[in-house]
Design a protein around this motif. Structure first.
Motif, PDB file in Angstrom:
ATOM      1  N   HIS A   1       0.894  -1.244   0.036  1.00 18.55           N
ATOM      2  CA  HIS A   1      -0.008   0.024   0.079  1.00 18.55           C
ATOM      3  C   HIS A   1       0.891   1.289   0.051  1.00 18.55           C
ATOM      4  O   HIS A   1       2.165   1.142  -0.405  1.00 18.55           O
TER       5      HIS A   1
ATOM      6  N   GLU B   1      -2.803  -0.298   8.044  1.00 22.68           N
ATOM      7  CA  GLU B   1      -1.903  -1.303   7.393  1.00 22.68           C
ATOM      8  C   GLU B   1      -0.695  -0.551   6.752  1.00 22.68           C
ATOM      9  O   GLU B   1       0.421  -1.107   7.201  1.00 22.68           O
TER      10      GLU B   1
ATOM     11  N   HIS C   1       2.572  -7.338   4.282  1.00 23.68           N
ATOM     12  CA  HIS C   1       1.194  -6.942   4.247  1.00 23.68           C
ATOM     13  C   HIS C   1       0.496  -7.138   5.985  1.00 23.68           C
ATOM     14  O   HIS C   1       1.173  -7.963   6.504  1.00 23.68           O
ATOM     15  N   CYS C   2      -0.483  -6.475   6.133  1.00 23.45           N
ATOM     16  CA  CYS C   2      -1.436  -7.099   7.045  1.00 23.45           C
ATOM     17  C   CYS C   2      -2.717  -7.777   6.663  1.00 23.45           C
ATOM     18  O   CYS C   2      -3.211  -7.239   5.597  1.00 23.45           O
TER      19      CYS C   2
HETATM   20 ZN   LIG Z   1      -2.319  -5.259   2.179  1.00 26.85          ZN
END
Ligand SMILES: [Zn+2]
Length: 182
Positions: A9, A26, A82-83
């Motif tokens: 992101h 995130e 990522h989360c």
């Molecule tokens: Zn993500």
């Protein structure tokens, strides 16, 4: 080894998953964890590049292109961070994604996965095959996408807020263990 870190992101453009209760995004969590991974691996003598961008593979040319940068450097290993998030708040745990199980990336992924689970005590969701993720499809070197834990789960979210340095250490140690065993 030349290792490329891609926190997912883009802060200020694409927050990724958001936990409204704590107002945590995130993009910010993975930027911190990615910076930590870079520090730990540089301290171990590796060459690192880190890029968080709203352009993964040419779709938003005003931002730097993640896959292109990794491929032209060229990186020898690519890690995207990522989360996870899900509508059901009970979903929890850590998983790693690779393009194919029949790959070097799959071996790296198991080291990272096991180290995070061991260090953070997250539920082990395993290493999964995902052939539709841009950063796994568009990179020429072994590439792993790490889903640290679920922002949408209370217990996981606490870890993502307060134990970011341990996530970074776990990813770095997983990579270092892989390299020393291979
Ligand atoms: Zn993500």
């Amino acid at each position: 080894m030349k290792i490329f870190i891609n926190p997912g992101h883009c802060i200020g453009r694409d927050p990724g998953a958001v936990n409204e209760k704590y107002g945590i995004e995130e993009a910010a969590v993975v930027a911190n964890v990615g910076a930590g991974v870079k520090n730990y691996l540089e301290a171990a003598g590796h060459e690192l590049k880190i890029l968080q961008s709203d352009n993964l593979s040419g779709e938003n040319p005003i931002y730097p292109n993640v896959c292109l940068k990794a491929n032209t450097w060229p990186a020898e290993l690519f890690i995207s961070i990522h989360c996870n998030s899900f509508t059901n708040a009970r979903a929890h745990g850590t998983e790693c994604c690779v393009y194919s199980h029949w790959s070097e990336a799959d071996r790296v992924a198991y080291y990272i996965q096991n180290k995070i689970v061991e260090k953070l005590g997250t539920f082990n969701r395993g290493v999964k095959e995902r052939n539709n993720l841009i950063v796994l499809k568009g990179t020429n070197m072994p590439a792993v996408l790490v889903e640290l834990a679920f922002l949408s789960n209370e217990e996981d979210c606490q870890k993502l807020m307060y134990r970011q340095d341990e996530f970074a250490q776990a990813i770095a140690e997983g990579i270092l263990d892989y390299l020393s065993d291979n």
